[in-house]
Design a protein around this motif. Structure first.
Motif, PDB file in Angstrom:
ATOM      1  N   THR A  66     -21.972  31.843  39.653  1.00  0.00           N
ATOM      2  CA  THR A  66     -20.570  31.890  39.229  1.00  0.00           C
ATOM      3  C   THR A  66     -19.622  31.521  40.362  1.00  0.00           C
ATOM      4  N   ARG A  67     -19.905  32.042  41.565  1.00  0.00           N
ATOM      5  CA  ARG A  67     -19.028  31.749  42.702  1.00  0.00           C
ATOM      6  C   ARG A  67     -18.923  30.251  42.959  1.00  0.00           C
ATOM      7  N   PHE A  68     -20.036  29.545  42.820  1.00  0.00           N
ATOM      8  CA  PHE A  68     -20.021  28.096  43.066  1.00  0.00           C
ATOM      9  C   PHE A  68     -19.429  27.340  41.872  1.00  0.00           C
ATOM     10  N   ILE A  69     -19.756  27.781  40.662  1.00  0.00           N
ATOM     11  CA  ILE A  69     -19.269  27.083  39.468  1.00  0.00           C
ATOM     12  C   ILE A  69     -17.742  27.160  39.417  1.00  0.00           C
ATOM     13  N   GLU A  70     -17.196  28.363  39.663  1.00  0.00           N
ATOM     14  CA  GLU A  70     -15.738  28.518  39.609  1.00  0.00           C
ATOM     15  C   GLU A  70     -15.052  27.654  40.660  1.00  0.00           C
ATOM     16  N   GLN A  71     -15.648  27.628  41.850  1.00  0.00           N
ATOM     17  CA  GLN A  71     -15.067  26.808  42.913  1.00  0.00           C
ATOM     18  C   GLN A  71     -15.107  25.324  42.539  1.00  0.00           C
ATOM     19  N   ALA A  72     -16.233  24.898  41.975  1.00  0.00           N
ATOM     20  CA  ALA A  72     -16.376  23.491  41.580  1.00  0.00           C
ATOM     21  C   ALA A  72     -15.327  23.109  40.543  1.00  0.00           C
ATOM     22  N   MET A  73     -15.110  23.997  39.572  1.00  0.00           N
ATOM     23  CA  MET A  73     -14.101  23.758  38.535  1.00  0.00           C
ATOM     24  C   MET A  73     -12.709  23.685  39.168  1.00  0.00           C
ATOM     25  N   ASP A  74     -12.428  24.644  40.059  1.00  0.00           N
ATOM     26  CA  ASP A  74     -11.106  24.721  40.699  1.00  0.00           C
ATOM     27  C   ASP A  74     -10.737  23.454  41.453  1.00  0.00           C
ATOM     28  N   ILE A  75     -11.702  22.856  42.130  1.00  0.00           N
ATOM     29  CA  ILE A  75     -11.350  21.704  42.971  1.00  0.00           C
ATOM     30  C   ILE A  75     -11.550  20.374  42.242  1.00  0.00           C
TER      31      ILE A  75
END
Lengths: 427, 113
Positions: A66-75
């Motif tokens: 989740t930590r990586f997926i959310e970051q990927a979506m954000d950027i």
């Protein structure tokens, strides 16, 4: 379709590489994933133990993802789900999905992050019938943790890899009886902590130097024969015994999934089964990089993330240099320069099964991470690193196991010749 | 008294040896706490799943918010059999609160819309 960087696979390696490349200045990053969501195998790894070195927190697989997926979506990283990549070249990736049919993606570089798959019953050639109830540990994990299916009630686990050990605990807590974990080697390939918390805690016996020698049952598995083996893994006559069970899980190793790589003509390493790479994790094909379990099977996702970030940054550097050099001649000129550099190789010596990367590029300064595994468990050993004939480093280790990947960090300024690593065993 | 065990606090898996009140083999202070806990009152973290009604998922992964006594592990997992949730659930939402009065909760470990 056009993009700057294509990442094949949205598991931990693909996500970390995509994020790092985007952060390093790559404008468009497209991640292509065959599943319908990102996270890869982490989604089914509901146990905790992830992120201890990366986040300094003990997370479960889904939390880590989740930590990586959310970051990927954000950027603003783009994803293409339910899509299978069919072929890869430096500037073109061909993929297929149900909505768009054939998709041709023009790009400037590619990161391979396809992960690995499990060895099956046929990879280890167990004799007997072909009933249902024989499956790999990771498949069982998917059935139980994602699909909510019960896979059986009396279970034998062949192989003591980490997924098998984790499943021994999970099955026990879900009400199944795990009768034994059977390992052909005289030691387990799993992490020591998993033997302790998944087998010992539930008093599940670990039968070392044993293997399954026959599978019984017509429609459903009814039992297996197990036998003891000698030091050369040959079956010892007269040691066979029959165990009644309805499920056999196989946790007998992982193979990097490199069909795309070999179809692209990328050179693979016989030991790691992954691409041969330099310290940028660039494969033998310029502009095609590899990271995560497709490159080498890792024990810890934390190392995958770190390795993939390095790879993502390297892919970004490659793309940005490529974009900035409008003059094609300049690029050719640069390539000539780099070829004049001495090519440094890494060589696995005594007690070492492999070193990664296989090559080191000395175009720049900075440091280089070298991963290795030992061939067999070693109590009290000294890791010795040589540069040519010169000793660079000595590290004393209390305990080294093949299941636990080791890391050495070297400064490129110290590297003038081929790097070799060995372990001296202290008696 | 001598006791040997593998530290499970982190994946390093230090081989701890406790002999007459002296600990060796640990690489950090957490190893010491772990050994004392193992000797006096062993605790474990649990991960499992519960049913969820959603378009794309059948199960929601959950975990204990803190380790609970080892002897409660099997009983605690059984509590989850009767739980059925509806999406959306967010990562960190409490699924079962205060397991057997321990103050520890089962919490969701991912978001499902």
């Amino acid at each position: 379709m056009q993009t700057d960087l294509v990442v094949v696979g949205a598991g931990p390696a693909g996500l970390a590489a995509a994020i790092a490349a985007k952060k390093a200045g790559v404008e468009r990053v497209l991640v292509i994933e065959r599943d319908s969501e990102a996270g890869g195998i982490l989604n089914q790894c509901i146990h905790s133990g992830f992120g201890l070195s990366y986040f300094n927190l003990e997370l479960t697989g889904p939390e880590y993802a989740t930590r990586f997926i959310e970051q990927a979506m954000d950027i603003g990283i783009e994803f293409l789900f339910d899509t299978m990549v069919l072929s890869v070249a430096t500037n073109m990736v061909r993929a297929l999905n149900a909505n768009d049919g054939n998709i041709y993606v023009e790009c400037k570089a590619v990161v391979l992050a396809m992960g690995c798959r499990e060895r099956t019953r046929f990879a280890i050639a167990i004799p007997g019938t072909r009933p249902s109830g024989v499956m790999t540990a990771g498949l069982a994990q998917r059935y139980i943790n994602i699909e909510g299916k019960i896979i059986g009630k009396r279970v034998i686990i062949l192989g003591s890899g980490d997924i098998g050990l984790i499943m021994a605990r999970r099955l026990t807590l879900e009400g199944a009886e795990v009768l034994a974990c059977v390992e052909i080697m005289p030691y387990s390939s799993g992490l020591s902590r998993n033997i302790s918390q998944c087998l010992d805690d539930f008093e599940i016996p670990l039968l070392l130097s044993h293997t399954v020698t026959e599978i019984h049952g017509k429609r459903r598995l009814v039992g297996v024969t197990i036998s003891q083996v000698d030091e050369n893994r040959r079956i010892i006559e007269g040691t066979d015994r029959y165990i009644e069970c309805d499920t056999l899980l196989l946790s007998v190793g992982l193979i990097p999934e490199n069909e795309l790589s070999s179809d692209a003509g990328i050179l693979l390493d016989d030991v790691t089964k992954g691409p041969i790479v330099n310290d940028y994790n660039e494969t033998s094909q310029r502009g095609v990089f590899a990271s995560g379990n497709v490159l080498q099977v890792h024990d810890l996702v934390d190392f995958v993330s770190l390795e993939a970030e390095r790879t993502g940054r390297a892919a970004a550097k490659y793309i940005l240099d490529f974009v900035s050099s409008t003059d094609a001649n300049r690029r050719v000129c640069n390539a000539d320069q780099s070829e004049q550099q001495p090519e440094i190789h890494t060589i696995a010596k005594e007690n070492i099964s492999y070193l990664l990367p296989q090559r080191i590029v000395l175009e720049d300064h900075g440091d280089v991470d070298i991963f290795f595994r030992v061939k067999q468990p070693i109590r009290k050993g000294i890791v010795v690193v040589y540069c040519g004939d010169k000793e660079l480093l000595r590290l004393s280790k209390e305990y080294l196991a093949p299941g636990e990947m080791q890391l050495i960090n070297l400064n490129k300024q110290d590297i003038t010749d081929d790097i070799s690593v060995e372990v001296e065993v202290l008696r | 008294m001598k006791k040997e065990l593998v530290c499970t606090v982190c994946p390093l898996g230090c081989h701890l040896v406790w002999e007459d009140g002296i600990l060796s083999g640990n690489n950090c202070a957490r190893g010491y706490t772990f050994m004392i806990d193992e000797l006096e009152s062993p605790k474990r973290n649990i991960s499992s799943t519960v049913k969820i009604i959603s378009n794309n998922h059948r199960l929601l992964p959950v975990k204990t918010s803190a380790p609970i006594a080892k002897e409660l592990v099997k009983k605690a997992v059984r509590l989850l059999m009767d739980v059925e949730l509806s999406a959306p659930i967010r990562l960190g939402d409490v699924v079962v609160s205060d397991i057997f009065g321990t103050g520890v909760d089962f919490i969701a470990t991912r978001t499902i819309f």
